[in-house]
Enzyme design. Structure first.
Site, mmCIF file in Angstrom:
data_model
loop_
_atom_site.group_PDB
_atom_site.id
_atom_site.type_symbol
_atom_site.label_atom_id
_atom_site.label_comp_id
_atom_site.label_asym_id
_atom_site.label_seq_id
_atom_site.Cartn_x
_atom_site.Cartn_y
_atom_site.Cartn_z
ATOM 1 N N GLU A 166 -4.227 2.218 -7.602
ATOM 2 C CA GLU A 166 -4.150 3.618 -6.340
ATOM 3 C C GLU A 166 -3.405 3.873 -6.278
ATOM 4 O O GLU A 166 -2.253 4.249 -6.186
ATOM 5 C CB GLU A 166 -4.132 2.883 -4.720
ATOM 6 C CG GLU A 166 -4.872 1.850 -5.027
ATOM 7 C CD GLU A 166 -5.661 1.823 -3.239
ATOM 8 O OE1 GLU A 166 -6.510 2.147 -2.779
ATOM 9 O OE2 GLU A 166 -4.775 1.832 -2.491
ATOM 10 N N HIS A 205 0.822 -1.097 0.011
ATOM 11 C CA HIS A 205 0.410 -0.112 -0.327
ATOM 12 C C HIS A 205 0.772 1.248 0.007
ATOM 13 O O HIS A 205 1.877 1.121 0.964
ATOM 14 C CB HIS A 205 -1.321 -0.158 0.785
ATOM 15 C CG HIS A 205 -2.081 0.837 0.881
ATOM 16 N ND1 HIS A 205 -1.251 1.840 1.713
ATOM 17 C CD2 HIS A 205 -3.014 0.852 1.069
ATOM 18 C CE1 HIS A 205 -2.676 2.904 1.370
ATOM 19 N NE2 HIS A 205 -4.135 2.670 0.883
HETATM 20 P P1 PGA Z 1 -8.967 6.156 0.542
HETATM 21 O O1 PGA Z 1 -8.305 4.912 0.715
HETATM 22 O O2 PGA Z 1 -10.675 5.500 -0.362
HETATM 23 O O3 PGA Z 1 -10.290 6.375 1.937
HETATM 24 O O4 PGA Z 1 -9.079 6.437 -0.810
HETATM 25 C C1 PGA Z 1 -8.141 3.895 -0.472
HETATM 26 C C2 PGA Z 1 -6.998 3.342 -0.370
HETATM 27 O O5 PGA Z 1 -5.837 3.969 0.569
HETATM 28 O O6 PGA Z 1 -7.100 2.030 -0.559
#
Ligand code: PGA
Length: 254
Positions: free
Chosen positions: A167, A95
């Site tokens: 992401e 992540h």
């Molecule tokens: P968020 O986080 O939906 O709060 O933007 C997504 C993530 O970090 O997986």
């Protein structure tokens, strides 16, 4: 396969976890969602509670991270055998908050990913560029490097349990998601990297979008052909909002 994965980050005590499941299980309809898999990653301290609440449901409970070594003098860390002992189904690896705040490198992430998949668990590998990288026109190059580094130690046996989440760092927790068409383009690119390396097996790896996904903006993502679901932070903390995302994805995928 369509997937909605919740990443609770450093949120929810055990009592708050129980309260979430009590309400979510009232809303959740496993029969309506048989081709939609729901994954939830609470903090370590709530995993056992979540597993208990999710017993006899198709929900998968996982961890947000794992240490790369089996055991040893690593104060404060949690190993894969410890997670297996709890009975988790999956682990999130790489992540961007781990990369940024805990200085996890591509090499370290590759080791963790290999260990998780080798143990027979599922893994969600997270990749994504920063805003500077996108503005410099380097988004694809950065994501390619992250994906290829993570895939290096893997072989075809590992791939059926791999999920990749795109992401973009600048979209996480900011309330400002990527444009759905930009996310779709990056998903298509990640798909090409996976199939170049793993052929047909690479074609089947589910690809999730993450970064400020919420009921108000999810429908355009859910309709994109290369987006199979989402990894959700903030909006997954609330059972009603998390369930709403299921309804949107079910609507979009028929
Ligand atoms: P968020 O986080 O939906 O709060 O933007 C997504 C993530 O970090 O997986």
């Amino acid at each position: 396969m369509n997937i909605l994965a919740a990443n609770w980050k450093m949120h929810k005590t055990r009592e708050e976890t129980r309260a979430f499941f009590r309400r979510f299980l009232e809303l959740y309809q496993p029969t309506a969602t048989h081709h939609l898999h729901t994954l939830i990653a609470p903090p370590y301290t709530s995993i056992e509670t979540a597993l208990g609440m999710a017993r006899n449901t198709p929900l998968w409970i996982g961890a947000q991270n794992v240490h790369q070594e089996e055991q040893g003098a690593y104060t404060g860390e949690i190993s894969l055998p410890m997670l297996q002992d709890l009975g988790v189904h999956f682990v999130i690896v790489g992540h961007s908050e781990r990369r940024k705040y805990f200085h996890e490198t591509d090499e370290l992430i590759a080791r963790k990913l290999h260990r998780v998949l080798d143990a027979g668990l599922w893994a969600i590998l997270c990749v994504g560029e920063t805003l500077q990288e996108r503005e410099a026109g380097e988004a694809e190059r950065v994501v390619q490097k992250q994906v290829e580094a993570a895939l290096t130690p893997l072989d075809a046996n590992h791939i059926p349990r791999l999920i990749v989440a795109y992401e973009p760092v600048w979209a996480i927790g900011t309330g400002v998601p990527a444009r759905p068409e930009d996310a779709e383009a990056m998903h298509r690119f990640i798909r090409s990297l996976l199939s170049r390396r793993f052929g047909e097996d690479g074609e089947a790896v589910p690809l999730l979008y993450g970064g400020s996904v919420k009921p108000e903006n999810f429908s355009a993502f859910a309709q994109m052909p290369h987006i199979h679901g989402a990894l959700v932070g903030g909006a997954s903390l609330d059972p009603e909002r998390f369930w709403k995302l299921h309804e949107i994805l079910l609507d979009a995928t028929g």
